[in-house]
Design a protein around this motif. Sequence first.
Motif, short mmCIF file in Angstrom:
data_model
loop_
_atom_site.label_atom_id
_atom_site.label_comp_id
_atom_site.label_asym_id
_atom_site.label_seq_id
_atom_site.Cartn_x
_atom_site.Cartn_y
_atom_site.Cartn_z
N GLY A 183 1.34 -1.35 0.03
CA GLY A 183 0.12 -0.01 0.07
C GLY A 183 1.13 1.27 -0.06
O GLY A 183 0.53 2.43 -0.35
N ASP A 184 1.93 1.30 1.05
CA ASP A 184 2.37 2.48 0.75
C ASP A 184 3.72 2.78 -0.14
O ASP A 184 3.89 3.50 -0.97
CB ASP A 184 3.78 2.12 1.93
CG ASP A 184 3.12 2.07 3.34
OD1 ASP A 184 2.13 2.95 3.44
OD2 ASP A 184 4.07 1.80 4.50
N LEU A 185 4.10 1.70 -1.08
CA LEU A 185 3.93 1.79 -2.26
C LEU A 185 3.72 2.39 -3.79
O LEU A 185 4.08 3.19 -4.28
CB LEU A 185 5.17 0.20 -2.92
CG LEU A 185 6.20 0.78 -4.51
CD1 LEU A 185 7.56 1.29 -4.05
CD2 LEU A 185 6.26 -1.57 -4.63
N CYS A 186 2.83 2.11 -2.64
CA CYS A 186 1.80 2.53 -4.25
C CYS A 186 1.56 3.40 -3.94
O CYS A 186 1.40 4.47 -5.20
CB CYS A 186 0.06 1.53 -4.77
SG CYS A 186 0.18 -0.62 -5.07
N LEU A 187 0.98 4.62 -2.79
CA LEU A 187 1.49 6.37 -2.19
C LEU A 187 2.00 6.57 -3.16
O LEU A 187 2.44 7.93 -3.47
CB LEU A 187 0.53 5.96 -0.71
CG LEU A 187 -0.52 5.40 -0.76
CD1 LEU A 187 -1.13 5.37 1.06
CD2 LEU A 187 -2.33 6.10 -1.48
N ALA B 151 12.09 20.88 -3.29
CA ALA B 151 12.77 19.66 -1.73
C ALA B 151 12.47 18.04 -3.12
O ALA B 151 11.03 18.90 -3.65
CB ALA B 151 12.01 19.72 -1.07
N ARG B 152 12.59 17.30 -2.96
CA ARG B 152 12.48 15.82 -4.10
C ARG B 152 12.39 14.71 -2.43
O ARG B 152 13.41 14.46 -2.21
CB ARG B 152 13.16 16.00 -5.13
CG ARG B 152 12.38 14.81 -5.61
CD ARG B 152 13.81 14.78 -6.66
NE ARG B 152 14.39 13.93 -7.06
CZ ARG B 152 15.71 14.58 -6.23
NH1 ARG B 152 15.96 15.73 -7.22
NH2 ARG B 152 17.16 13.74 -6.11
N ALA B 153 11.37 13.80 -2.37
CA ALA B 153 10.49 12.97 -1.81
C ALA B 153 11.44 11.64 -2.31
O ALA B 153 10.20 10.88 -3.13
CB ALA B 153 9.63 12.77 -1.11
N GLU B 154 12.72 11.22 -2.36
CA GLU B 154 13.05 9.82 -2.60
C GLU B 154 12.90 9.11 -1.73
O GLU B 154 12.15 9.39 -1.03
CB GLU B 154 14.69 9.60 -2.83
CG GLU B 154 15.02 11.01 -4.22
CD GLU B 154 15.19 11.08 -5.55
OE1 GLU B 154 14.08 9.59 -5.49
OE2 GLU B 154 14.42 11.78 -5.79
N MET B 155 12.38 7.78 -2.05
CA MET B 155 12.48 5.98 -1.81
C MET B 155 13.00 6.18 -0.68
O MET B 155 12.98 5.91 0.70
CB MET B 155 12.43 4.80 -2.78
CG MET B 155 11.42 4.92 -3.75
SD MET B 155 11.45 3.23 -4.77
CE MET B 155 11.31 2.25 -3.28
N ARG B 156 14.23 6.66 -0.35
CA ARG B 156 15.34 6.23 0.44
C ARG B 156 16.40 7.34 1.24
O ARG B 156 17.42 7.38 2.00
CB ARG B 156 16.21 4.92 0.28
CG ARG B 156 15.57 3.82 0.22
CD ARG B 156 16.84 2.08 0.68
NE ARG B 156 16.89 2.13 1.76
CZ ARG B 156 17.30 1.43 1.78
NH1 ARG B 156 18.87 1.01 1.34
NH2 ARG B 156 16.83 1.43 3.61
N HIS B 157 15.76 8.24 0.53
CA HIS B 157 16.64 9.86 0.91
C HIS B 157 16.04 10.71 0.70
O HIS B 157 14.69 10.38 -0.35
CB HIS B 157 18.78 9.25 1.26
CG HIS B 157 18.16 9.94 -0.61
ND1 HIS B 157 18.18 9.26 -1.28
CD2 HIS B 157 18.11 11.53 -1.17
CE1 HIS B 157 18.01 10.18 -3.29
NE2 HIS B 157 18.88 11.52 -2.90
N TYR B 158 15.72 11.75 1.25
CA TYR B 158 14.70 13.81 1.16
C TYR B 158 15.77 13.97 0.60
O TYR B 158 17.01 14.69 1.17
CB TYR B 158 14.25 13.72 2.30
CG TYR B 158 14.00 15.04 2.36
CD1 TYR B 158 12.61 15.33 1.24
CD2 TYR B 158 13.83 16.01 2.98
CE1 TYR B 158 12.20 16.17 1.08
CE2 TYR B 158 12.76 17.20 3.09
CZ TYR B 158 11.63 17.39 2.16
OH TYR B 158 11.54 18.36 2.14
N LEU C 280 13.52 5.10 7.61
CA LEU C 280 12.11 5.14 7.07
C LEU C 280 11.84 5.63 5.79
O LEU C 280 11.14 6.40 5.48
CB LEU C 280 11.15 6.62 7.61
CG LEU C 280 11.11 6.55 9.32
CD1 LEU C 280 11.61 8.20 9.86
CD2 LEU C 280 10.08 5.36 9.80
N ASP C 281 11.29 4.12 4.87
CA ASP C 281 11.54 3.95 3.58
C ASP C 281 10.23 4.25 3.16
O ASP C 281 9.54 4.19 3.77
CB ASP C 281 12.26 2.97 2.87
CG ASP C 281 13.04 2.32 2.95
OD1 ASP C 281 14.03 2.85 3.20
OD2 ASP C 281 13.10 1.01 3.30
N LEU C 282 10.29 5.12 2.32
CA LEU C 282 9.04 5.55 1.14
C LEU C 282 8.17 6.70 2.33
O LEU C 282 7.38 7.35 1.63
CB LEU C 282 8.00 4.97 1.76
CG LEU C 282 7.78 3.50 0.86
CD1 LEU C 282 7.10 2.71 0.44
CD2 LEU C 282 8.59 3.48 -1.17
#
Length: 504
Positions: free
Chosen positions: A75-79, A333-340, A478-480
């Motif tokens: 679910g989190d990956l889809c979001l 700013a850009r939210a990546e899967m494993r970093h910000y 805190l991935d995703l």
Amino acid sequence: MTVHRYGDYTKDVSGWFLGMTGAQLALVTLAGVPALLALNAQAWGLFAGWLPVWALLAAVLLVPIRGRAAGRWLGDLCLHAIGGVMGWTVFGSRAAAGTAEDLSQADLPGVLAGIRTHDGPPYGQLFTRPVIVQDQAARTWAAVARVAHPGIGLAEPADRDRMGAGLAELCELAARTELVDILTLQVRTLPDDGAERTAWESAHAHPGAPTLAARVNALLSATLTPAAVRTEAFVTVVVGEGRIARAARESGGGVDGRARVLHSVMAEVEAALRGPVGCTAVTWLDSAGLAAAVRTGFAPGDRGQLVAADLAAASGQQLAAGLPMATAGPSTARAEMRHYAHDAWASVTDTVLLPDSGAVLGALAPVLVPTTAGERRCLTVFFHPLPLARATRLVGREEMSATTGNELRARMGFRQRARQRRDTERIGAADEKLAVGHALVRLSVAACATVPATWPVTEHGRRLDASVRAAGFVPLRLDLAQDSGFAAAAIPLGIGLPNRRGRR
């Protein structure tokens, strides 16, 4: 020499039945209904075919993988994918685009988008005006203080225990006020930019100083300043709208009424910080101070310019100082899967899981030690004191769940393990402490490492994990959700501890 070890805590969420929550129990039961119907109809082929499917569904719902069940991961990956397609993971400030209309209003990304700031009425004997932080999304009000503490590194065990007891008294005080939702303590270890040293040297340099002495001083400054670090700490008091609304109406209503109620809470918290906790200075931030704290959270390299401007303005130079809230956030700013990624920086955030063996006061100190010059570390601890009635219900439910599980295991012939006995004893100890008037506190910890965007951020994330493990704790990336994790760990606005069933 003895050191007190703190380990009287249990899991935040306990299951209703054998560790399962109500939703998990209902889903697992519904998934097993076809197997029960097939068994009742003696359809053995259908029964044998559905059993593996039932087991797979139960594993997806119940087995945690790095802190989340497989279904939650999906679910989190889809979001996250939907957010990337819709452009929600990318932020651009209005000030950078030239479209900001009110420079006094904050423009922050992600979970901080609902933040609004207000200059409150005069506070204290010096009639300062601390800024009141309103979170429109979470419906909370907060005040932020910069604190100075001598530290516990060289303190005697008795002094450490006294400070630890003072922190417990602070949490109990927050619970007794029946107003405070969250107390956050944030510590940053950032590279020293040398702004104060440069200003001091320019003010005290002697024109007739020997050339060799000046050369040696310049060499020491160029060599030691890049390797030096400084530490700053913030305390944030968060009050929910549901708790403050009635008292605010009695104090005049509106923002000023809420500010007056918040001022009384701030005075109690400040007295506890200066007293049992041992802080030497507590300064409630005004609008300019909060904007600088938020800006240096997103861009640690900007601190030198801000401090140099403040020092120059204080010395009488005609120079604009301070920072409006509209420019406190990142330009992009850009939210990546494993970093910000934020401006020219990148951050990795972990949540810290408490060890079963307990920990001593100050055990998280290795997490704040940078592994290389230029790295910034942040650590934020969230204390959520629960009201007595709600704490009693939670402990009663946990005790009932533990008793039911122990009886079922005993009837099935399973032996009670040491961990289960210890959890049962901890629940009983919590019930005893509640009976004598102590507070039950939810606790969460977030740690963050920030480096320039051109550095290998993945490697520094692994170093952060190693520092957490070296301190005796368990890191959980805190991935995703790296943008929300960064806001919790590095920005002193009290954002981070999630709601429980929509309540604060």
